[in-house]
Design an enzyme around this catalytic site. Structure first.
Site, PDB file in Angstrom:
ATOM      1  N   ASP A   1       0.789  -1.228   0.018  1.00  0.00           N
ATOM      2  CA  ASP A   1      -0.061   0.058   0.034  1.00  0.00           C
ATOM      3  C   ASP A   1       0.823   1.325   0.047  1.00  0.00           C
ATOM      4  OD1 ASP A   1      -1.819  -1.993   0.269  1.00  0.00           O
ATOM      5  OD2 ASP A   1      -2.934  -1.145   2.011  1.00  0.00           O
TER       6      ASP A   1
ATOM      7  N   ASP B   1      -4.690  -0.807  -1.518  1.00  0.00           N
ATOM      8  CA  ASP B   1      -5.906  -0.573  -1.258  1.00  0.00           C
ATOM      9  C   ASP B   1      -6.891   0.107  -2.126  1.00  0.00           C
ATOM     10  OD1 ASP B   1      -6.896  -0.718   1.711  1.00  0.00           O
ATOM     11  OD2 ASP B   1      -7.209   1.326   2.074  1.00  0.00           O
TER      12      ASP B   1
ATOM     13  N   HIS C   1     -10.530   0.933  -2.578  1.00  0.00           N
ATOM     14  CA  HIS C   1     -12.065   0.981  -2.029  1.00  0.00           C
ATOM     15  C   HIS C   1     -13.032   1.332  -3.018  1.00  0.00           C
ATOM     16  CE1 HIS C   1     -10.462  -0.267   2.006  1.00  0.00           C
ATOM     17  NE2 HIS C   1      -9.733   0.828   1.810  1.00  0.00           N
TER      18      HIS C   1
ATOM     19  N   HIS D   1     -10.371   7.171   1.412  1.00  0.00           N
ATOM     20  CA  HIS D   1      -8.945   7.144   0.952  1.00  0.00           C
ATOM     21  C   HIS D   1      -8.876   5.966  -0.046  1.00  0.00           C
ATOM     22  CE1 HIS D   1      -9.330   4.075   4.266  1.00  0.00           C
ATOM     23  NE2 HIS D   1      -8.567   3.538   3.452  1.00  0.00           N
TER      24      HIS D   1
ATOM     25  N   LYS E   1      -7.206  -4.739  -2.748  1.00  0.00           N
ATOM     26  CA  LYS E   1      -8.083  -5.494  -1.622  1.00  0.00           C
ATOM     27  C   LYS E   1      -8.858  -4.270  -1.161  1.00  0.00           C
ATOM     28  CE  LYS E   1      -4.204  -4.130   1.308  1.00  0.00           C
ATOM     29  NZ  LYS E   1      -4.900  -3.162   2.018  1.00  0.00           N
TER      30      LYS E   1
ATOM     31  N   CYS F   1      -2.302  -2.628   7.766  1.00  0.00           N
ATOM     32  CA  CYS F   1      -2.061  -3.329   6.524  1.00  0.00           C
ATOM     33  C   CYS F   1      -0.875  -4.319   6.740  1.00  0.00           C
ATOM     34  CB  CYS F   1      -2.421  -2.775   5.145  1.00  0.00           C
ATOM     35  SG  CYS F   1      -4.075  -2.214   4.957  1.00  0.00           S
TER      36      CYS F   1
HETATM   37  C1  VGL Z   1      -4.710   0.841   5.859  1.00  0.00           C
HETATM   38  C2  VGL Z   1      -6.150   2.200   7.239  1.00  0.00           C
HETATM   39  C3  VGL Z   1      -7.345   1.983   6.380  1.00  0.00           C
HETATM   40  C4  VGL Z   1      -3.345   0.582   5.501  1.00  0.00           C
HETATM   41  C5  VGL Z   1      -5.764   0.862   4.653  1.00  0.00           C
HETATM   42  O1  VGL Z   1      -3.020   0.243   4.484  1.00  0.00           O
HETATM   43  O2  VGL Z   1      -2.643   0.337   6.634  1.00  0.00           O
HETATM   44  N1  VGL Z   1      -5.101   1.656   7.076  1.00  0.00           N
HETATM   45  N2  VGL Z   1      -7.122   1.355   5.254  1.00  0.00           N
HETATM   46 ZN    ZN Z   2      -8.150   1.127   3.528  1.00  0.00          ZN
END
Ligand code: VGL
Ligand code: ZN
Length: 187
Positions: A16, A54, A56, A69, A94, A135
């Site tokens: 990420d 990430d 979403h 985000h 993911k 993550c």
């Molecule tokens: C993450 C918070 C929300 C991460 C992803 O990549 O660690 N943290 N979504």
């Molecule tokens: Zn996230």
């Protein structure tokens, strides 16, 4: 400094490293971008480099806990400029369902990471990226549960720190699960 290459049973997993987790992003992590040159320096040592994103939907339940985000297809979801993305053999998306948190790369919906790694004889994962306390943590815990050896690159991760100390506690939880921590140049 020794820069040996690792054997084919080892892979680098880059978690990420996306704009929204870097300075200026909607969920910026302190030092989120300073790890990029460190990660790039590790990449040539591996035949297999895998990255997660990430990714979403805009209406994710995940955004009841977090500011929006890494919305699929947006600038915030793109890999940070400067990351050597041409070395990625596989990119895993993911958190793609609107009911998914998708913290772990082993929950990726775009590819089953466990079987992908097993299919290539990979048994050892070197893990770096963002964020230490979400993550990276959940990916490392899943990897250990699934029987992979795990080494976390301690100077190539950074934590959200919703509560101060979360990064340190995450490191302790990963170590308790059998992950080893190393620093660049001391591996
Ligand atoms: C993450 C918070 C929300 C991460 C992803 O990549 O660690 N943290 N979504
Ligand atoms: Zn996230």
């Amino acid at each position: 400094m020794s820069q040996e290459s690792f054997g084919p049973e080892s892979a680098l997993l880059v978690v990420d490293v996306q704009n929204d987790f870097c300075p200026g992003g909607t969920l910026a992590v302190d030092g989120g971008d300073t790890i990029i040159p460190v990660i790039n320096a590790w990449m040539p040592r591996f035949a297999t480099v895998v990255a997660s994103r990430d990714w979403h939907p805009a209406n994710s339940v995940h955004f009841t806990n977090w500011p929006p985000h890494c919305i699929a297809g947006t600038y915030g979801a793109q890999f940070r400029a400067g990351l050597d993305t041409e070395r990625f053999l596989l990119v895993l998306d993911k958190g793609t369902g609107n009911a998914d948190d998708g913290y772990s790369a082993f929950e990726a919906t775009s590819e089953d990471l466990e079987s992908w790694l097993h299919g290539r004889g990979i048994e050892m994962l070197y893990v770096c990226g963002l964020a230490t306390d979400y993550c990276v943590l959940q990916t490392v815990l899943d990897a250990r549960r699934l029987g992979f050896g795990v080494t976390v690159i301690g100077d190539a991760i950074a934590a959200v720190e919703v509560n101060p100390g979360d990064g340190q506690r995450a490191q302790e939880a990963m170590e308790a699960a059998g992950a080893r921590f190393v620093l660049s140049g001391q591996d």
